[in-house]
Write a protein that holds these residues in place. Structure first.
Motif, PDB file in Angstrom:
ATOM      1  N   CYS A   1     -22.847 -51.662 -25.396  1.00 31.37           N
ATOM      2  CA  CYS A   1     -22.066 -51.438 -26.612  1.00 31.37           C
ATOM      3  C   CYS A   1     -22.523 -50.144 -27.307  1.00 31.37           C
ATOM      4  N   HIS A   2     -23.831 -49.927 -27.334  1.00 32.10           N
ATOM      5  CA  HIS A   2     -24.446 -48.786 -28.018  1.00 32.10           C
ATOM      6  C   HIS A   2     -23.997 -47.443 -27.438  1.00 32.10           C
ATOM      7  N   VAL A   3     -23.838 -47.367 -26.108  1.00 35.25           N
ATOM      8  CA  VAL A   3     -23.556 -46.069 -25.475  1.00 35.25           C
ATOM      9  C   VAL A   3     -22.090 -45.921 -25.039  1.00 35.25           C
ATOM     10  N   ALA A   4     -21.249 -46.900 -25.346  1.00 34.04           N
ATOM     11  CA  ALA A   4     -19.847 -46.838 -24.904  1.00 34.04           C
ATOM     12  C   ALA A   4     -19.106 -45.703 -25.615  1.00 34.04           C
ATOM     13  N   SER A   5     -17.971 -45.304 -25.025  1.00 38.12           N
ATOM     14  CA  SER A   5     -17.270 -44.129 -25.554  1.00 38.12           C
ATOM     15  C   SER A   5     -16.649 -44.426 -26.922  1.00 38.12           C
ATOM     16  N   ASP A   6     -16.473 -43.331 -27.691  1.00 40.12           N
ATOM     17  CA  ASP A   6     -15.902 -43.443 -29.037  1.00 40.12           C
ATOM     18  C   ASP A   6     -14.385 -43.363 -28.918  1.00 40.12           C
TER      19      ASP A   6
ATOM     20  N   PRO B   1     -31.759 -33.819 -22.454  1.00 38.02           N
ATOM     21  CA  PRO B   1     -30.328 -34.152 -22.372  1.00 38.02           C
ATOM     22  C   PRO B   1     -30.080 -35.543 -21.810  1.00 38.02           C
ATOM     23  N   GLU B   2     -31.004 -36.025 -20.955  1.00 38.11           N
ATOM     24  CA  GLU B   2     -30.818 -37.353 -20.333  1.00 38.11           C
ATOM     25  C   GLU B   2     -30.675 -38.447 -21.383  1.00 38.11           C
ATOM     26  N   ASN B   3     -31.275 -38.244 -22.560  1.00 35.50           N
ATOM     27  CA  ASN B   3     -31.196 -39.259 -23.614  1.00 35.50           C
ATOM     28  C   ASN B   3     -29.874 -39.193 -24.378  1.00 35.50           C
ATOM     29  N   TYR B   4     -29.046 -38.211 -24.047  1.00 34.14           N
ATOM     30  CA  TYR B   4     -27.769 -38.051 -24.758  1.00 34.14           C
ATOM     31  C   TYR B   4     -26.595 -37.932 -23.787  1.00 34.14           C
ATOM     32  N   MET B   5     -26.861 -38.085 -22.483  1.00 35.18           N
ATOM     33  CA  MET B   5     -25.777 -37.997 -21.502  1.00 35.18           C
ATOM     34  C   MET B   5     -25.107 -39.366 -21.404  1.00 35.18           C
ATOM     35  N   VAL B   6     -24.514 -39.809 -22.525  1.00 36.80           N
ATOM     36  CA  VAL B   6     -23.835 -41.103 -22.594  1.00 36.80           C
ATOM     37  C   VAL B   6     -22.410 -40.862 -23.048  1.00 36.80           C
ATOM     38  N   ALA B   7     -21.563 -41.873 -22.875  1.00 36.60           N
ATOM     39  CA  ALA B   7     -20.140 -41.693 -23.177  1.00 36.60           C
ATOM     40  C   ALA B   7     -19.893 -41.468 -24.667  1.00 36.60           C
ATOM     41  N   GLY B   8     -20.646 -42.138 -25.526  1.00 40.67           N
ATOM     42  CA  GLY B   8     -20.426 -42.005 -26.969  1.00 40.67           C
ATOM     43  C   GLY B   8     -21.465 -42.796 -27.732  1.00 40.67           C
ATOM     44  N   GLY B   9     -21.145 -43.103 -28.983  1.00 38.85           N
ATOM     45  CA  GLY B   9     -22.039 -43.951 -29.770  1.00 38.85           C
ATOM     46  C   GLY B   9     -22.942 -43.188 -30.711  1.00 38.85           C
ATOM     47  N   PRO B  10     -23.813 -43.930 -31.420  1.00 38.92           N
ATOM     48  CA  PRO B  10     -24.604 -43.337 -32.503  1.00 38.92           C
ATOM     49  C   PRO B  10     -25.587 -42.264 -32.058  1.00 38.92           C
ATOM     50  N   ARG B  11     -26.089 -42.326 -30.824  1.00 38.10           N
ATOM     51  CA  ARG B  11     -27.057 -41.307 -30.390  1.00 38.10           C
ATOM     52  C   ARG B  11     -26.444 -39.911 -30.447  1.00 38.10           C
ATOM     53  N   LEU B  12     -25.248 -39.798 -29.889  1.00 37.46           N
ATOM     54  CA  LEU B  12     -24.573 -38.497 -29.903  1.00 37.46           C
ATOM     55  C   LEU B  12     -24.254 -38.086 -31.333  1.00 37.46           C
TER      56      LEU B  12
END
Lengths: 277, 278
Positions: free
Chosen positions: A141-146, B33-44
């Motif tokens: 859920c945390h890393v899913a796309s916006d 970058p590996e800690n931010y190579m995600v589809a979306g969410g609060p980290r980005l």
């Protein structure tokens, strides 16, 4: 002949993960570091030449520690339930069986819940694998796309027939699980939130919904009707079909209330134009 | 653009709030970058918020440029997406490998510096730079092992890579110090052999001693303040090559943000002295 870069890397990986590589015989060691000292000694294996050096353990330790640290970070409720020593032992076994394939360690441990389900050491904790599934759901859920969420105004523009024919998709961040035999969500929640369990734990079925409507991951309990409804939406059913499936699973389910609950939680994405039929 | 950068800090999630609380002029941050190579969410979203106030450098740890295979196209695609989103001021990677035959071994692994390895790595760096459309800096690794098959010294190997690919160098002074102790060579001589023009960035970090072997085996742990010996090498280095963007790395036993800023300010002072005297 010198090994190729690829052969070196094969040997290095073997030495990295297999601690039972045969130790280098003393005679071979002396001929390795003092050429000519003992010309009849057998040539040590490529792995032994690497792993016999004191510095090799730095690589071995770092690789394993990175895997275990990532599992600890990604399964905090499991860690809190079993404690660091138990977790460390289980995580080390898992890391050897299923090392990372993705370089983002934020998402490492996809198979950890399934591993815990069959792990001998977890036999006394039948809920542990389900608690791990919820930790995993949090990560996903945390890393899913916006993607945009649907709101009730979008739906209020539709006639009842249009509404029934509409196809809505679960938002990419929405995760839901129904636990038919045990209160895994309550156990998970009491290890994820500062609040302790109040009163005795009722050992009954329950479900959970995790969403990310305003940036952070939030969670709430979910009934069988809600879980069934979202499953149907994920399969591409119309709202009418999803509602029928939800009522079949739970005849007391109020569909208008359910829809409003899902919209408020941020569990639904707008239908694409083609989805309106 | 990089000429404007002074001393920066590696940024950990624990310090996001502190970094945004008091915006410090001239500061910059580096992230993996590996800690931010995600589809979306609060980290980005956090990284984008930091980016609104500070320059950001992307320091990769897993592209595996020294593996005997081409860089993973999916990895390069994700990295390209992040670069477009963050517009980093610097991009760097390591002279090491970590992914091999589909498995990621999360560390920076060594290899024999053969001529064949040079050709492979030069090709991998060129492919990466072509895909990203950017010059990248390559970091010298930390060494713990004696490998038999080296055909090149590390400084010659790095120089050759810069000449063949146009890449720059990220010179980690702590890595040189540790490797020199572990493999018994002279750290100052090594630093003297690095071509000044190629250096795009310098790293400084702390190290620790092995629990059994003590000072005979130093570990690149990034969990302590920078050692005085490393500060001394750094001083000599920038005296020779001039002021270069310098980053303080700290990954474990994180102190308060202000403590790290103190180390950063010390590097900034040394850089400013160089700029004045040059």
């Amino acid at each position: 002949m010198k090994p190729s870069l690829a052969q070196f890397q094969d040997n290095f990986v073997d030495a990295l993960w297999h601690t039972d590589v045969e130790p280098m015989p003393l005679t071979a060691l002396s001929s390795h570091f003092f050429p000519g000292h003992d010309s009849v000694a057998p040539e040590p294996s490529a792995q032994a030449k690497l792993s016999s050096q004191p510095g090799f353990k730095i690589y071995r330790n770092t690789v394993l520690k990175s895997c275990i640290d990532a599992l600890m970070a990604n399964y905090p409720s499991v860690l809190r339930l079993v404690g660091p020593a138990w977790f460390h032992a289980a995580a080390a076994v898992h890391a050897r069986k299923a090392p990372p394939i993705d370089v983002s360690m934020l998402v490492y441990g996809q198979h950890f819940p399934a591993f815990l389900k069959h792990y001998e050491g977890a036999r006394e904790l039948p809920y542990l694998a389900d608690v791990a599934r919820l930790d995993r759901s949090w990560t996903e859920c945390h890393v899913a796309s916006d993607e945009p969420l649907i709101n009730s105004i979008d739906l209020s523009r539709l006639s009842p027939i249009e509404l029934g024919n509409t196809v809505l998709r679960p938002h990419p961040s929405a995760r839901w699980i129904w636990f038919p035999t045990q209160p895994a969500y309550t156990i998970w929640r009491s290890n994820r939130e500062p609040a302790e369990l109040d009163g005795e734990l009722a050992w009954s079925a329950e479900g959970a919904l995790l969403t990310r409507p305003y940036g952070s991951v939030i969670w709430q309990s979910a009934g069988l009707g809600l879980c069934t409804f979202l499953h149907a939406c994920a399969r591409g059913c119309t709202l009418a079909q999803a509602a029928e499936a939800a009522i079949q699973a739970d005849p007391t389910q109020d569909i208008a209330h359910l829809l409003s609950e899902l919209i408020t939680a941020g569990a639904l994405s707008p239908a694409t134009p083609n989805d309106y039929s | 653009m990089t000429q404007d950068l002074g001393a920066g800090l590696g940024l950990r999630p624990q310090h996001y709030d502190a970094a945004l609380e008091h915006i410090k002029h001239g500061l910059w941050f580096e992230v993996h970058p590996e800690n931010y190579m995600v589809a979306g969410g609060p980290r980005l979203a956090w990284l984008e918020a930091i980016r609104q106030h500070y320059p950001i450098a992307l320091h990769g740890v897993s592209l595996s440029l020294a593996a005997d295979t081409e860089p993973d196209p999916a990895h390069l695609r994700k990295l390209t997406d992040l670069i477009e989103r963050i517009e980093p001021v610097l991009i760097s990677e390591h002279l090491a490998w970590s992914t091999w035959r589909g498995v990621y071994h999360p560390d920076l692994l060594p290899f024999p510096r053969t001529h064949a390895a040079l050709l492979r790595i030069a090709d991998n760096i060129s492919r990466t730079q072509d895909t990203l459309g950017r010059r990248i800096a390559i970091e010298n690794p930390t060494h713990y092992l004696h490998l038999e098959a080296h055909e090149w010294s590390e400084t010659d190997f790095l120089r050759e890579l810069t000449q063949r690919t146009g890449c720059g160098l990220l010179l980690d002074v702590n890595n040189v110090f540790i490797s020199a102790r572990n493999l018994q060579f002279n750290a100052a001589d090594y630093l003297d052999q690095i071509p000044a023009d190629a250096v795009m960035e310098i790293h400084l970090a702390g190290h620790s001693q092995d629990s059994e072997l003590g000072a005979a085996l130093l570990i690149d742990s990034h969990d302590t303040p920078i050692a005085e010996d490393v500060w001394m090498l750094y001083g000599h280095l920038i005296e020779r090559i001039g002021a270069k963007p310098t980053l303080i790395e700290r990954d474990d036993h994180l102190p308060e943000f202000d403590v790290l800023l103190g180390e950063r300010d010390r590097a900034q002072c040394q850089l400013m002295q160089q700029q004045v005297t040059v």
